[in-house]
Design a protein around this motif. Structure first.
Motif, short mmCIF file in Angstrom:
data_model
loop_
_atom_site.label_atom_id
_atom_site.label_comp_id
_atom_site.label_asym_id
_atom_site.label_seq_id
_atom_site.Cartn_x
_atom_site.Cartn_y
_atom_site.Cartn_z
N LEU A 191 11.84 0.43 -8.53
CA LEU A 191 11.91 -0.76 -7.66
C LEU A 191 10.53 -1.14 -7.17
CD1 LEU A 191 15.12 0.01 -5.54
CD2 LEU A 191 14.88 -1.62 -7.42
N GLY A 192 9.66 -0.15 -6.97
CA GLY A 192 8.28 -0.44 -6.58
C GLY A 192 7.55 -1.20 -7.67
N TRP B 5 0.82 -1.21 0.00
CA TRP B 5 0.00 0.00 0.00
C TRP B 5 0.86 1.27 0.00
CZ3 TRP B 5 -5.02 0.30 -1.15
CH2 TRP B 5 -5.74 -0.90 -1.16
N PRO B 6 1.82 1.42 0.89
CA PRO B 6 2.69 2.61 0.77
C PRO B 6 3.56 2.57 -0.47
CG PRO B 6 3.45 1.16 2.53
CD PRO B 6 2.10 0.67 2.13
N ILE B 7 3.95 1.38 -0.94
CA ILE B 7 4.74 1.30 -2.16
C ILE B 7 3.93 1.80 -3.36
CG2 ILE B 7 5.81 -0.33 -3.78
CD1 ILE B 7 6.74 -1.94 -1.35
N MET B 8 2.64 1.43 -3.43
CA MET B 8 1.79 1.93 -4.51
C MET B 8 1.72 3.45 -4.50
SD MET B 8 -1.47 -0.62 -5.00
CE MET B 8 -2.13 -0.33 -3.36
N LYS B 9 1.60 4.02 -3.30
CA LYS B 9 1.53 5.47 -3.18
C LYS B 9 2.80 6.12 -3.75
CE LYS B 9 -0.84 8.93 -1.19
NZ LYS B 9 -2.26 9.23 -1.43
N MET B 10 3.94 5.48 -3.52
CA MET B 10 5.20 6.00 -4.03
C MET B 10 5.28 5.87 -5.55
SD MET B 10 9.06 4.74 -3.07
CE MET B 10 8.68 3.06 -3.62
N VAL B 11 4.84 4.72 -6.09
CA VAL B 11 4.95 4.48 -7.52
C VAL B 11 4.09 5.45 -8.32
CG1 VAL B 11 4.53 2.82 -9.37
CG2 VAL B 11 5.61 2.06 -7.26
N ILE B 12 2.84 5.67 -7.88
CA ILE B 12 1.94 6.51 -8.67
C ILE B 12 2.30 7.99 -8.60
CG2 ILE B 12 0.00 4.91 -8.56
CD1 ILE B 12 -1.24 6.62 -6.39
N LEU C 77 1.03 0.18 9.31
CA LEU C 77 2.40 0.27 9.82
C LEU C 77 3.38 0.64 8.71
CD1 LEU C 77 2.44 -2.83 12.20
CD2 LEU C 77 2.27 -0.42 12.84
N GLY C 78 3.16 0.07 7.52
CA GLY C 78 4.03 0.40 6.40
C GLY C 78 3.94 1.87 6.01
N GLY C 79 2.73 2.43 6.05
CA GLY C 79 2.58 3.85 5.77
C GLY C 79 3.30 4.72 6.78
N MET C 80 3.32 4.28 8.03
CA MET C 80 4.03 5.02 9.06
C MET C 80 5.54 4.98 8.82
SD MET C 80 1.88 3.66 12.37
CE MET C 80 2.99 4.42 13.54
#
Length: 298
Positions: free
Chosen positions: A221-222, A28-35, A263-266
Motif C-alpha cells: 500500500l505504501g 517520510w514514515p511510509i518510505m521507511k516502512m516500504v524500504i 508528526l507522521g514518524g511519531m
C-alpha cells in the motif's frame, strides 16, 4: 507562467501547499516502512516510472501536447538529474540510516541552499522580510536538530546523504526557474519523472533483482501511495508552485513538510523526537508566516 512580483500565495496556491505538506510529509514514515521490504533503487525506479507514465497519460487525456519543445532535451535531462534522480536516490538511502522525522528535517534544509543559489544565479533580491524568513526557517531546522547532533554523529553517512539530496533538489529548483521549459506542469513533470526513473530502474535491475520479493500488505500500500500521491500529485503540485511564485516563497513555504514528517514518524512508527523538534515548530511556522502573509502596500 513564472511570477516574479508577488511574495504571497493565492488561495489555490495555499491549498496546493497544504496538500503538499500532508502528501510529502506523511510519506517520510511510509518510505521507511516500504524500504523494510523493497530495495531502495527498486522502490524509487518503480514509483518514478509508473508515476511519470500516469502523469503523461493524464496530460494526454487533458489535451496537452506531450512532445517537448525542440532543443530543450538537454534542459529536461539536467532537471531530471537534479530535481528527480539526485534528490530521490540520495534521500531514499539517507532515510534508511536515520529516523524518518530527522531525515525529513535534513532534506528540507533545501530552502537554505535554494535561497542562496537564487540570489547568486537568478539575481533575486533578498528583501529584509525574506531574510527574516530564511533566518527563522534555518533556526527552526537547527533547533529541531539540536538535541540530535550526537545521534547524527553515529550516522554520518545518513546525514551526508540527506544534505546531498537537499543540495541536489535546490539546484533543480533554481534551474527550473533559470531554464524554463515551455510545457504545462503536468506533462513536464511526467517527462522529468520518466527521465529520472529510467537510470534508477536500470540500476535496480542490475544491482537488486536478486532481492525482489512480493511485499506484505503495508509496504505494498505504501508503494501505491507513493505512485499516486507522493509522485503523481505532489510532484505536479510542487512544479506548479515553483513555476508561479519566486524561489524564496516556494522554498521557505516547503518547510511545512518536515513538520508533518516528524508528526507522521511519531504516529506511524512510534518515533520519539526531542524538545528541539517541538521548539523548532514555532520558528518554522514563523518563517512560513513571513512568506505567506501579504505585505502591506503604501
Amino acid at each position: 507562467m513564472v511570477t516574479n512580483g508577488t511574495t504571497g500565495f493565492t488561495l489555490r496556491q495555499g491549498g496546493l501547499l497544504l496538500a503538499l505538506a500532508l502528501g510529502w510529509g506523511l510519506n517520510w514514515p511510509i518510505m521507511k516502512m516500504v524500504i523494510s521490504q523493497v530495495p531502495p533503487l527498486t522502490f524509487r525506479g518503480f514509483c518514478l516510472l509508473f508515476g511519470g507514465l500516469g502523469l503523461l497519460f493524464l496530460a494526454r487525456a487533458g489535451g496537452q501536447r506531450l512532445r517537448p519543445p525542440a532543443g530543450q532535451w538537454p534542459v529536461l535531462i539536467w532537471l531530471a538529474l537534479t530535481n528527480i534522480l539526485g534528490w530521490n536516490v540520495l534521500a531514499i538511502y539517507g532515510v534508511s540510516f536515520l529516523p524518518s522525522g530527522r531525515a525529513a528535517l535534513l532534506g528540507y534544509t533545501m530552502p537554505v541552499w535554494s535561497m542562496l543559489l537564487s540570489a547568486l544565479w537568478l539575481g533575486n533580491h533578498l528583501t529584509p522580510r525574506r531574510l527574516l524568513g530564511l533566518a527563522l526557517g534555518g533556526l527552526g531546522v537547527l533547533t529541531m536538530m539540536g538535541m540530535e547532533l550526537l545521534g547524527l554523529a553515529g550516522a554520518p553517512l545518513g546525514a551526508l546523504l540527506m544534505l546531498g539530496a537537499a543540495l541536489s533538489w535546490a539546484v533543480g529548483v533554481v534551474s527550473l526557474k533559470r531554464f524554463p521549459v515551455a510545457m504545462p506542469p503536468m506533462a513536464l513533470t511526467g517527462w522529468l519523472m520518466l527521465l529520472g526513473g529510467l537510470p534508477a530502474a536500470l540500476a535496480a535491475l542490475v544491482l537488486e533483482a536478486h532481492r525482489w520479493q512480493m511485499p506484505d500488505l503495508g509496504p505494498a500500500l505504501g508503494l501505491v501511495y507513493n505512485v499516486f500521491v507522493a509522485f503523481m500529485f505532489c510532484y505536479w503540485a510542487w512544479n506548479r508552485i515553483v513555476l508561479t511564485v519566486p524561489v524564496a516563497v516556494s522554498s521557505l513555504s516547503s518547510l511545512l513538510t518536515p513538520l508533518v514528517g516528524v508528526l507522521g514518524g511519531m504516529l506511524l512508527l512510534g518515533e520519539s523526537p526531542g524538545w528541539g523538534e517541538f521548539l523548532g515548530t514555532a520558528f518554522i511556522l514563523g518563517a512560513v508566516a513571513t512568506v505567506v502573509l501579504p505585505e502591506r502596500r503604501g
